[in-house]
Design a protein around this motif. Structure first.
Motif, PDB file in Angstrom:
ATOM      1  N   SER A  17       0.831  -1.209   0.000  1.00 45.82           N
ATOM      2  CA  SER A  17       0.000   0.000   0.000  1.00 45.82           C
ATOM      3  C   SER A  17       0.863   1.255   0.000  1.00 45.82           C
ATOM      4  O   SER A  17       0.631   2.196  -0.765  1.00 45.82           O
ATOM      5  CB  SER A  17      -0.919   0.003   1.228  1.00 45.82           C
ATOM      6  OG  SER A  17      -1.789  -1.109   1.218  1.00 45.82           O
ATOM      7  N   GLY A  18       1.883   1.260   0.859  1.00 46.83           N
ATOM      8  CA  GLY A  18       2.794   2.401   0.908  1.00 46.83           C
ATOM      9  C   GLY A  18       3.529   2.596  -0.405  1.00 46.83           C
ATOM     10  O   GLY A  18       3.714   3.732  -0.872  1.00 46.83           O
ATOM     11  N   LEU A  76      12.939  -0.165   8.123  1.00 47.90           N
ATOM     12  CA  LEU A  76      13.299   1.165   8.629  1.00 47.90           C
ATOM     13  C   LEU A  76      13.814   2.069   7.514  1.00 47.90           C
ATOM     14  O   LEU A  76      13.528   3.274   7.500  1.00 47.90           O
ATOM     15  CB  LEU A  76      14.348   1.027   9.736  1.00 47.90           C
ATOM     16  CG  LEU A  76      13.861   0.369  11.038  1.00 47.90           C
ATOM     17  CD1 LEU A  76      15.027   0.141  11.988  1.00 47.90           C
ATOM     18  CD2 LEU A  76      12.790   1.232  11.703  1.00 47.90           C
ATOM     19  N   VAL A  77      14.570   1.481   6.581  1.00 47.83           N
ATOM     20  CA  VAL A  77      15.049   2.257   5.422  1.00 47.83           C
ATOM     21  C   VAL A  77      13.864   2.681   4.552  1.00 47.83           C
ATOM     22  O   VAL A  77      13.802   3.825   4.075  1.00 47.83           O
ATOM     23  CB  VAL A  77      16.069   1.446   4.594  1.00 47.83           C
ATOM     24  CG1 VAL A  77      16.455   2.208   3.321  1.00 47.83           C
ATOM     25  CG2 VAL A  77      17.314   1.156   5.422  1.00 47.83           C
ATOM     26  N   GLN A  78      12.890   1.775   4.352  1.00 43.86           N
ATOM     27  CA  GLN A  78      11.692   2.121   3.585  1.00 43.86           C
ATOM     28  C   GLN A  78      10.951   3.284   4.239  1.00 43.86           C
ATOM     29  O   GLN A  78      10.484   4.202   3.559  1.00 43.86           O
ATOM     30  CB  GLN A  78      10.766   0.896   3.486  1.00 43.86           C
ATOM     31  CG  GLN A  78      11.306  -0.209   2.581  1.00 43.86           C
ATOM     32  CD  GLN A  78      10.502  -1.491   2.686  1.00 43.86           C
ATOM     33  OE1 GLN A  78       9.967  -1.822   3.747  1.00 43.86           O
ATOM     34  NE2 GLN A  78      10.408  -2.224   1.597  1.00 43.86           N
ATOM     35  N   PHE A  79      10.837   3.251   5.568  1.00 41.08           N
ATOM     36  CA  PHE A  79      10.179   4.337   6.304  1.00 41.08           C
ATOM     37  C   PHE A  79      10.944   5.649   6.131  1.00 41.08           C
ATOM     38  O   PHE A  79      10.345   6.721   5.919  1.00 41.08           O
ATOM     39  CB  PHE A  79      10.087   3.968   7.784  1.00 41.08           C
ATOM     40  CG  PHE A  79       9.467   5.040   8.645  1.00 41.08           C
ATOM     41  CD1 PHE A  79       8.111   5.327   8.549  1.00 41.08           C
ATOM     42  CD2 PHE A  79      10.240   5.753   9.541  1.00 41.08           C
ATOM     43  CE1 PHE A  79       7.539   6.313   9.335  1.00 41.08           C
ATOM     44  CE2 PHE A  79       9.682   6.740  10.337  1.00 41.08           C
ATOM     45  CZ  PHE A  79       8.322   7.020  10.237  1.00 41.08           C
ATOM     46  N   SER A  80      12.278   5.571   6.187  1.00 43.80           N
ATOM     47  CA  SER A  80      13.113   6.766   6.003  1.00 43.80           C
ATOM     48  C   SER A  80      12.929   7.355   4.604  1.00 43.80           C
ATOM     49  O   SER A  80      12.899   8.582   4.433  1.00 43.80           O
ATOM     50  CB  SER A  80      14.588   6.424   6.229  1.00 43.80           C
ATOM     51  OG  SER A  80      14.792   5.902   7.519  1.00 43.80           O
ATOM     52  N   LEU A 160      -0.068  16.432  -0.469  1.00 44.47           N
ATOM     53  CA  LEU A 160       0.539  16.236   0.852  1.00 44.47           C
ATOM     54  C   LEU A 160      -0.053  15.008   1.551  1.00 44.47           C
ATOM     55  O   LEU A 160       0.665  14.240   2.202  1.00 44.47           O
ATOM     56  CB  LEU A 160       0.336  17.492   1.709  1.00 44.47           C
ATOM     57  CG  LEU A 160       0.727  17.375   3.195  1.00 44.47           C
ATOM     58  CD1 LEU A 160       2.225  17.135   3.328  1.00 44.47           C
ATOM     59  CD2 LEU A 160       0.301  18.640   3.942  1.00 44.47           C
ATOM     60  N   HIS A 161      -1.373  14.814   1.421  1.00 45.95           N
ATOM     61  CA  HIS A 161      -2.044  13.710   2.102  1.00 45.95           C
ATOM     62  C   HIS A 161      -1.552  12.346   1.594  1.00 45.95           C
ATOM     63  O   HIS A 161      -1.531  11.366   2.344  1.00 45.95           O
ATOM     64  CB  HIS A 161      -3.561  13.814   1.922  1.00 45.95           C
ATOM     65  CG  HIS A 161      -4.172  14.933   2.703  1.00 45.95           C
ATOM     66  ND1 HIS A 161      -4.024  16.260   2.347  1.00 45.95           N
ATOM     67  CD2 HIS A 161      -4.929  14.932   3.827  1.00 45.95           C
ATOM     68  CE1 HIS A 161      -4.671  17.029   3.207  1.00 45.95           C
ATOM     69  NE2 HIS A 161      -5.228  16.244   4.121  1.00 45.95           N
ATOM     70  N   MET A 162      -1.179  12.291   0.323  1.00 43.73           N
ATOM     71  CA  MET A 162      -0.671  11.035  -0.244  1.00 43.73           C
ATOM     72  C   MET A 162       0.649  10.649   0.420  1.00 43.73           C
ATOM     73  O   MET A 162       0.870   9.480   0.774  1.00 43.73           O
ATOM     74  CB  MET A 162      -0.476  11.173  -1.751  1.00 43.73           C
ATOM     75  CG  MET A 162      -1.778  11.319  -2.534  1.00 43.73           C
ATOM     76  SD  MET A 162      -2.675   9.754  -2.646  1.00 43.73           S
ATOM     77  CE  MET A 162      -1.670   8.910  -3.859  1.00 43.73           C
ATOM     78  N   TYR A 163       1.533  11.632   0.585  1.00 42.65           N
ATOM     79  CA  TYR A 163       2.831  11.355   1.211  1.00 42.65           C
ATOM     80  C   TYR A 163       2.667  10.999   2.697  1.00 42.65           C
ATOM     81  O   TYR A 163       3.404  10.158   3.228  1.00 42.65           O
ATOM     82  CB  TYR A 163       3.775  12.542   1.042  1.00 42.65           C
ATOM     83  CG  TYR A 163       4.349  12.636  -0.350  1.00 42.65           C
ATOM     84  CD1 TYR A 163       5.267  11.688  -0.805  1.00 42.65           C
ATOM     85  CD2 TYR A 163       3.974  13.639  -1.227  1.00 42.65           C
ATOM     86  CE1 TYR A 163       5.795  11.751  -2.080  1.00 42.65           C
ATOM     87  CE2 TYR A 163       4.498  13.707  -2.515  1.00 42.65           C
ATOM     88  CZ  TYR A 163       5.402  12.765  -2.933  1.00 42.65           C
ATOM     89  OH  TYR A 163       5.921  12.815  -4.208  1.00 42.65           O
ATOM     90  N   ILE A 167       3.823   7.443   4.718  1.00 47.91           N
ATOM     91  CA  ILE A 167       4.520   7.392   6.008  1.00 47.91           C
ATOM     92  C   ILE A 167       3.741   6.551   7.017  1.00 47.91           C
ATOM     93  O   ILE A 167       4.315   5.723   7.735  1.00 47.91           O
ATOM     94  CB  ILE A 167       4.750   8.818   6.540  1.00 47.91           C
ATOM     95  CG1 ILE A 167       5.766   9.554   5.648  1.00 47.91           C
ATOM     96  CG2 ILE A 167       5.235   8.797   7.996  1.00 47.91           C
ATOM     97  CD1 ILE A 167       5.941  11.019   5.982  1.00 47.91           C
ATOM     98  N   ILE A 168       2.425   6.717   7.057  1.00 46.84           N
ATOM     99  CA  ILE A 168       1.587   5.960   7.996  1.00 46.84           C
ATOM    100  C   ILE A 168       1.670   4.463   7.697  1.00 46.84           C
ATOM    101  O   ILE A 168       1.815   3.639   8.610  1.00 46.84           O
ATOM    102  CB  ILE A 168       0.127   6.445   7.944  1.00 46.84           C
ATOM    103  CG1 ILE A 168       0.023   7.862   8.512  1.00 46.84           C
ATOM    104  CG2 ILE A 168      -0.790   5.491   8.712  1.00 46.84           C
ATOM    105  CD1 ILE A 168      -1.337   8.503   8.335  1.00 46.84           C
TER     106      ILE A 168
END
Length: 399
Positions: A17-18, A76-80, A160-163, A167-168
């Motif tokens: 999804s991300g 963690l890298v994906q989140f970063s 902005l909401h897409m980004y 992150i979520i």
């Protein structure tokens, strides 16, 4: 279903999804930045190139360290990278966007092979085919639902909401992965420091059944790599862009239907034999698609069959590898497998573009279907001559 596998599915649903929220958001950002089609294509190609270059090293690392640790670090890298993409949006920076995509692909070079290894540890051999089919369905549902949501979101909500959604998704994904428990049966600390990637090629020589499997996957990606261009061309020929959504939808629906019947199709039969027969089926589906140039219903029928055959083929592709690859070389082999998939995808994309540019869609689909059917028949004959046999209900296999 067990707790570990449930957590893996939930986390990967969020991962996919991300990824797709990010793909749509980045496309929109590139449009806002006024980038040309050439620069857009260049940005999208850079990431997979780094994934291919990183894969040999990733395979060695996976074989040397615990799989869960690698999955955690990759997450963690994906989140970063999601945070970097948000910063690229705020700063309108193309360089930061490119850097984030490169890092995301490098993380995926570690994550995808690790996940395949993890499933082999978590799920019993007899349940691997069902597990891979369920995993395929979850990722398909995620892809279909998120692409639909993203299309609507971009129409009504700020970019902005897409980004923030990216992150979520990655944040919750990393939280869930804390609850994955993987018991590896070997002590990787005892491995020698040097784990040559060339051992993969020695493995192919010892287990030629894998060569047949690689030939099959190459034929699948010969069409799949350029499928987006084919769908776009079909919608242009019929002057109806709604067709694109229908074709993607039909393919996804039949892909999921296949996931529910895949166990009955394989049963106690030879996995490689059925895998190759399904590749032949995809060739027939592509052959039917060529008549979609004249009738859109042929395109719908062709993509329905393609989705169904793909849905039956994909789980066995992963299962065969998980069953016969020795634990001590799984990381390197799955990394090689991912690298091979990416290379064939990129070559297939170039091949499709060339055929559509200098010939036409009918010729492209006709030649591709003949190639798929011909090579799959070669693998079938080879399978019978060498007597390659592998079954979910056998602990050993011939050759």
């Amino acid at each position: 279903m067990n707790k570990n596998f449930t957590v893996v599915l939930a986390a990967d649903f969020l991962s996919v999804s991300g990824l797709w929220f990010g793909i749509f958001a980045n496309f929109q950002l590139m449009i806002l930045l006024g980038l040309t089609d050439f620069y857009k294509a260049l940005i999208l190609v850079v990431g997979p190139v780094f994934l291919i270059l990183t894969s040999p090293y990733a395979g060695k690392v996976i074989d040397r360290y615990p799989v869960k640790n690698i999955i955690t670090i990759a997450g963690l890298v994906q989140f970063s990278c999601a945070i970097l993409q948000l910063y690229a949006f705020y700063s309108n920076s193309v360089l930061i966007l490119i850097f984030s995509l490169v890092m995301l692909n490098i993380a995926n070079a570690f994550y995808t092979p690790s996940l395949k290894s993890a499933i082999a540890f978590i799920v019993p051999n007899q349940k691997l085919l069902e597990a891979n089919a369920l995993y395929m369905n979850v990722t398909t549902i995620s892809r279909i639902s998120i692409t639909a949501i993203s299309g609507l979101a971009l129409s009504f909500l700020p970019l902005l909401h897409m980004y923030i959604a990216v992150i979520i998704c990655y944040f919750i994904m990393n939280f869930l992965r804390l609850y994955i428990h993987i018991n590896e049966s070997i002590d990787k600390r005892s491995f020698q420091k040097s784990l040559p990637f060339k051992d993969v090629f020695l493995l192919l020589g010892k287990k030629p059944i894998l060569i047949g499997l690689m030939m099959n996957v190459s034929m699948i990606y010969l069409f799949l790599g350029g499928s987006n261009l084919v769908i776009l061309k079909l919608s242009e020929l019929h002057e109806n862009h709604v067709i694109q959504g229908f074709l993607y939808g039909i393919e996804g629906i039949f892909l999921m239907i296949a996931g529910f019947v895949v166990k009955k199709i394989y049963g106690k039969r030879n996995l490689l034999l059925i895998n190759t027969v399904l590749v032949t089926g995809t060739g027939i589906a592509v052959y039917i698609m060529q008549f979609g140039v004249y009738s859109v219903w042929s395109a719908f029928l062709g993509y329905s069959l393609f989705g169904f055959f793909m849905g039956c083929w994909l789980p066995s592709y992963s299962t065969i590898s998980q069953l016969i690859i020795p634990e001590e070389i799984r990381g390197r082999f799955f990394a090689f497998q991912e690298m091979w998939n990416r290379i064939t995808q990129q070559l297939a994309l170039l091949y499709t573009g060339f055929m559509l540019e200098f010939f036409n869609l009918f010729s492209h689909l006709h030649m591709t279907s003949i190639a798929i059917i011909s090579i799959s028949l070669v693998v079938l004959v080879w399978n019978f001559k060498r007597d390659f046999t592998i079954s979910l209900h056998e602990s050993t296999f011939n050759k």
